[in-house]
Enzyme design. Structure first.
Site, short mmCIF file in Angstrom:
data_model
loop_
_atom_site.label_atom_id
_atom_site.label_comp_id
_atom_site.label_asym_id
_atom_site.label_seq_id
_atom_site.Cartn_x
_atom_site.Cartn_y
_atom_site.Cartn_z
CG HIS A 40 -15.64 10.32 6.36
ND1 HIS A 40 -14.64 11.08 6.95
CD2 HIS A 40 -14.79 10.10 5.16
CE1 HIS A 40 -13.59 11.38 6.26
NE2 HIS A 40 -13.95 10.95 4.97
CG ASP A 41 -12.55 7.90 4.73
OD1 ASP A 41 -13.45 7.39 3.84
OD2 ASP A 41 -11.83 8.75 4.50
CG ASP A 94 -14.79 12.84 1.84
OD1 ASP A 94 -13.53 13.00 2.47
OD2 ASP A 94 -15.08 11.85 1.45
CG HIS A 126 -9.21 13.11 4.98
ND1 HIS A 126 -9.61 14.20 4.43
CD2 HIS A 126 -10.19 12.06 4.74
CE1 HIS A 126 -10.94 13.77 3.55
NE2 HIS A 126 -10.89 12.54 4.05
CD GLU A 153 -14.35 4.02 0.68
OE1 GLU A 153 -15.54 4.28 0.92
OE2 GLU A 153 -13.61 4.67 0.15
CG ASP A 154 -10.10 4.10 3.55
OD1 ASP A 154 -10.35 3.27 2.40
OD2 ASP A 154 -10.18 5.12 3.43
P1 NDP Z 1 -8.78 8.17 -6.11
O1 NDP Z 1 -8.65 8.67 -7.28
O2 NDP Z 1 -10.20 8.23 -5.35
O3 NDP Z 1 -7.95 8.87 -5.10
C1 NDP Z 1 -8.44 10.18 -4.48
C2 NDP Z 1 -8.50 9.80 -3.09
O4 NDP Z 1 -7.33 9.74 -2.15
C3 NDP Z 1 -9.34 10.98 -2.23
O5 NDP Z 1 -10.61 10.79 -2.49
C4 NDP Z 1 -8.94 10.87 -1.00
O6 NDP Z 1 -9.93 9.66 -0.32
C5 NDP Z 1 -7.65 10.21 -0.81
N1 NDP Z 1 -6.37 11.22 -0.72
C6 NDP Z 1 -5.31 10.71 0.14
N2 NDP Z 1 -4.47 11.72 0.00
C7 NDP Z 1 -5.09 12.86 -0.51
C8 NDP Z 1 -4.57 13.98 -0.84
N3 NDP Z 1 -3.33 14.60 -0.35
N4 NDP Z 1 -5.37 14.95 -1.52
C9 NDP Z 1 -6.65 14.40 -1.96
N5 NDP Z 1 -6.94 13.47 -1.69
C10 NDP Z 1 -6.23 12.56 -1.09
O7 NDP Z 1 -8.37 6.64 -5.66
P2 NDP Z 1 -7.05 5.73 -6.25
O8 NDP Z 1 -5.66 6.40 -5.82
O9 NDP Z 1 -7.44 4.63 -5.69
O10 NDP Z 1 -7.40 5.81 -7.80
C11 NDP Z 1 -8.25 5.09 -8.23
C12 NDP Z 1 -9.02 5.98 -9.52
O11 NDP Z 1 -8.34 6.83 -10.06
C13 NDP Z 1 -9.65 5.30 -10.79
O12 NDP Z 1 -10.90 5.99 -10.71
C14 NDP Z 1 -8.65 5.36 -11.76
O13 NDP Z 1 -9.33 5.22 -12.94
C15 NDP Z 1 -8.25 6.86 -11.61
N6 NDP Z 1 -7.01 6.64 -12.09
C16 NDP Z 1 -6.69 7.88 -12.96
C17 NDP Z 1 -5.52 8.13 -13.28
C18 NDP Z 1 -5.20 9.38 -14.45
O14 NDP Z 1 -3.92 9.61 -14.62
N7 NDP Z 1 -6.12 10.02 -14.85
C19 NDP Z 1 -4.07 7.15 -13.01
C20 NDP Z 1 -4.66 6.14 -12.23
C21 NDP Z 1 -5.94 6.11 -11.93
P3 NDP Z 1 -10.50 9.92 0.98
O15 NDP Z 1 -11.67 10.97 1.01
O16 NDP Z 1 -10.97 8.80 1.23
O17 NDP Z 1 -9.53 10.35 2.07
ZN ZN Z 2 -12.48 11.25 3.54
#
Ligand code: NDP
Ligand code: ZN
Length: 187
Positions: A62-63, A123, A37, A66-67
């Site tokens: 960038h991550d 991103d 990523h 945070e991660d």
């Molecule tokens: P996110 O919703 O923020 O997950 C998305 C993040 O996952 C992206 O920003 C990216 O982060 C990373 N990522 C990893 N693999 C992929 C991929 N294949 N495609 C796209 N993105 C990917 O975080 P969480 O999973 O921790 O969930 C927390 C949030 O989700 C809360 O806001 C909660 O309210 C919501 N939620 C919603 C639900 C629903 O059904 N609507 C259910 C459960 C939670 P990066 O850019 O850092 O790599």
């Molecule tokens: Zn990212």
């Protein structure tokens, strides 16, 4: 910066990020190694014409704060103040709730430095591309649509930052509306 030195520094950042993310995976069905990523984000920026080494190193790193167990001070020592500060700007405060983090990302987007805004735009573009092509395998369609809509709100706050990436995002958003045509999009 001399081109060779810039290339060496970029490879050092890549080596560092690959090591820090070594146990992490993306959320797609193949559990792609996480480092793909940050590479993808840096590649998207370079392909869009960005050659500033702070932007490219910032994208690779960038991550990390945070991660992973990475501190801002460590990035200052290894990659300099400017790169470390850009990464810190892109770091969500994990003490806040998910909702507060998302709201802050949106509210603060336009106040970030230009370099941080470019990386944030790349991103979001990479993540929406992934949602359409290699989505998190446990996510329902409404959840994907929710993420795309939220990304659109953030990207709209970043307009005027990088026209090539903004155009790519808009094209992905158009594809999302087609792919999820049973859902009502806000924009
Ligand atoms: P996110 O919703 O923020 O997950 C998305 C993040 O996952 C992206 O920003 C990216 O982060 C990373 N990522 C990893 N693999 C992929 C991929 N294949 N495609 C796209 N993105 C990917 O975080 P969480 O999973 O921790 O969930 C927390 C949030 O989700 C809360 O806001 C909660 O309210 C919501 N939620 C919603 C639900 C629903 O059904 N609507 C259910 C459960 C939670 P990066 O850019 O850092 O790599
Ligand atoms: Zn990212």
């Amino acid at each position: 910066m001399n081109t060779l030195i810039a290339e060496i520094k970029l490879l050092e950042a890549l080596n560092f990020a690959a090591d820090r993310h070594r146990f992490q995976r993306r959320k797609d069905e193949h559990a792609t190694p996480y480092i793909n990523h940050p590479i993808d984000v840096a590649h998207r920026l370079a392909a869009a014409g960005e050659s500033d080494s702070v932007v490219l190193m910032g994208a690779i790193l960038h991550d990390t704060i945070e991660d992973t167990e990475t501190e801002h001070n460590e990035l200052v020592a290894k990659f300099g103040q400017e790169v470390a500060d850009v990464v810190l700007e892109l770091t969500d405060d994990k003490n806040l709730s998910a909702m507060e983090r998302k709201t802050r990302q949106f509210l603060l987007a336009s106040t970030r430095s230009e370099k941080a805004r470019k990386i944030k735009l790349a991103d979001k573009t990479c993540n929406v591309y992934d949602i359409l092509n290699h989505p998190p395998h446990l996510w329902s369609e409404p959840r994907k649509v929710e993420y795309i809509e939220w990304s659109k709100k953030v990207v709209d706050e970043l307009r005027g930052t990088q026209p090539v990436l903004e155009h790519q995002f808009d094209e992905l958003y158009r594809q999302a509306r087609e792919q999820f045509r049973n859902y009502v999009f806000q924009h």
